[in-house]
Design a protein around this motif. Structure first.
Motif, PDB file in Angstrom:
ATOM      1  N   ARG A 293      -6.637   8.024  -8.417  1.00  0.00           N
ATOM      2  CA  ARG A 293      -6.278   9.275  -7.674  1.00  0.00           C
ATOM      3  C   ARG A 293      -6.281  10.373  -8.589  1.00  0.00           C
ATOM      4  O   ARG A 293      -5.427  10.338  -9.436  1.00  0.00           O
TER       5      ARG A 293
ATOM      6  N   GLU B 210      -3.402   0.545  -3.190  1.00  0.00           N
ATOM      7  CA  GLU B 210      -3.769   0.842  -1.798  1.00  0.00           C
ATOM      8  C   GLU B 210      -4.453  -0.325  -1.251  1.00  0.00           C
ATOM      9  O   GLU B 210      -4.979  -1.250  -1.627  1.00  0.00           O
ATOM     10  N   CYS B 211      -4.278  -0.299   0.292  1.00  0.00           N
ATOM     11  CA  CYS B 211      -5.129  -1.589   0.783  1.00  0.00           C
ATOM     12  C   CYS B 211      -6.512  -0.973   1.001  1.00  0.00           C
ATOM     13  O   CYS B 211      -6.994  -0.039   0.898  1.00  0.00           O
TER      14      CYS B 211
ATOM     15  N   CYS C 260       0.880  -1.218  -0.072  1.00  0.00           N
ATOM     16  CA  CYS C 260       0.163  -0.258   0.126  1.00  0.00           C
ATOM     17  C   CYS C 260       0.770   1.049  -0.078  1.00  0.00           C
ATOM     18  O   CYS C 260       1.821   1.420   0.954  1.00  0.00           O
ATOM     19  N   ARG C 261       0.815   2.173  -0.924  1.00  0.00           N
ATOM     20  CA  ARG C 261       1.487   3.266  -1.010  1.00  0.00           C
ATOM     21  C   ARG C 261       0.967   4.189   0.006  1.00  0.00           C
ATOM     22  O   ARG C 261       1.893   5.248   0.252  1.00  0.00           O
ATOM     23  N   SER C 262       0.006   4.247   0.617  1.00  0.00           N
ATOM     24  CA  SER C 262      -0.366   5.151   1.676  1.00  0.00           C
ATOM     25  C   SER C 262       0.015   4.735   2.939  1.00  0.00           C
ATOM     26  O   SER C 262       0.627   5.762   3.733  1.00  0.00           O
ATOM     27  N   CYS C 263       0.156   3.456   3.460  1.00  0.00           N
ATOM     28  CA  CYS C 263       0.266   3.010   4.808  1.00  0.00           C
ATOM     29  C   CYS C 263       1.416   2.058   4.730  1.00  0.00           C
ATOM     30  O   CYS C 263       2.039   1.758   6.042  1.00  0.00           O
TER      31      CYS C 263
ATOM     32  N   CYS D 107      -7.233   2.024   3.423  1.00  0.00           N
ATOM     33  CA  CYS D 107      -6.713   3.197   2.897  1.00  0.00           C
ATOM     34  C   CYS D 107      -7.368   3.794   1.625  1.00  0.00           C
ATOM     35  O   CYS D 107      -7.755   4.865   1.409  1.00  0.00           O
ATOM     36  N   ARG D 108      -8.002   2.876   0.981  1.00  0.00           N
ATOM     37  CA  ARG D 108      -8.763   3.028  -0.120  1.00  0.00           C
ATOM     38  C   ARG D 108      -9.978   3.615   0.006  1.00  0.00           C
ATOM     39  O   ARG D 108     -10.670   4.712  -0.745  1.00  0.00           O
TER      40      ARG D 108
END
Length: 227
Positions: A137, A153-154, A112-115, A157-158
């Protein structure tokens, strides 16, 4: 204006599915693949036609977006384009293909690029494991235009990032304002696509997740001695 009947065989399956969701299921309610099969007996890939509605602005959540749903449940959240009307529902599909999915996951490192969580990894303090998906995005470009880009993204987070916009111009502008040492440090993180956090930074992250009663105890320990 009266809606056409969802049982009208002259309509395509996607249009009938849309009308079925509106008139039978209702916004906010849950349905299953079995419900779709019962509603459209003998119709092949009726559940896929339901998924196709997402390409026309319909919000239909699964347990990836709504953790309260069971594995085989879906929730009809919001109606999109009235695809049964003349001239509607005929635009080219914008579904993410399996090839695109594999390419995005590979270039994003399969996390995941967010977390930063990896697929199958448990979220901290829970037994829930992460699933990776591809999110769209909207990214503001340096020239002021906007472009929709794909990112891994997971499931958590999505959902939290739905509708999120990213300002690439602001990021590039902030980089231009960095000093040489900060720029070199950032360049190393970007080249490695990861960053090692110090003990203090990890403790700060842990502190942020604590309930208030526990945060009070931490503050007491860190408070300077009296006198």
């Amino acid at each position: 204006m009266d809606l056409p009947s969802w049982t009208d065989g002259k309509l395509g399956t996607m249009k009938r599915a849309a009308l079925w969701l509106v008139t039978v299921v209702g916004e906010g309610n849950v349905f299953t693949k079995e419900d779709v099969k019962e509603a459209f007996p003998g119709v092949s890939q009726a559940d896929r036609r339901v998924r196709d509605l997402r390409d026309h602005g319909w919000q239909i959540d699964t347990n990836r977006e709504d953790a309260s749903l069971g594995q085989h449940e879906q929730r009809f959240v919001r109606q999109g384009e009235p695809v049964w009307e003349p001239g509607k529902g005929s635009r080219p599909s914008t579904s993410i293909t399996m090839t695109q999915r594999r390419e995005v996951l590979a270039r994003d490192g399969h996390f995941c690029r967010s977390c930063g969580i990896a697929p199958g990894e448990a979220y901290a303090g829970t037994y829930e494991t992460a699933q990776l998906d591809i999110a769209r995005r909207v990214v503001k470009q340096p020239d002021g235009s906007e472009r929709t880009e794909l990112v891994a993204e997971c499931n958590r987070c999505r959902v939290g990032g739905r509708g999120k916009h990213t300002d690439l111009a602001a990021v590039l502008s902030a980089i231009a304002g960095l000093g040489s040492l900060e720029r070199k440090m950032l360049a190393e993180w970007v080249a490695d696509d990861k960053r090692e956090f110090s003990t203090v930074e990890r403790l700060w992250a842990d502190y942020r997740t604590l309930p208030e009663e526990s945060r009070v105890q931490v503050r007491k320990v860190l408070a300077p001695p009296a006198g």
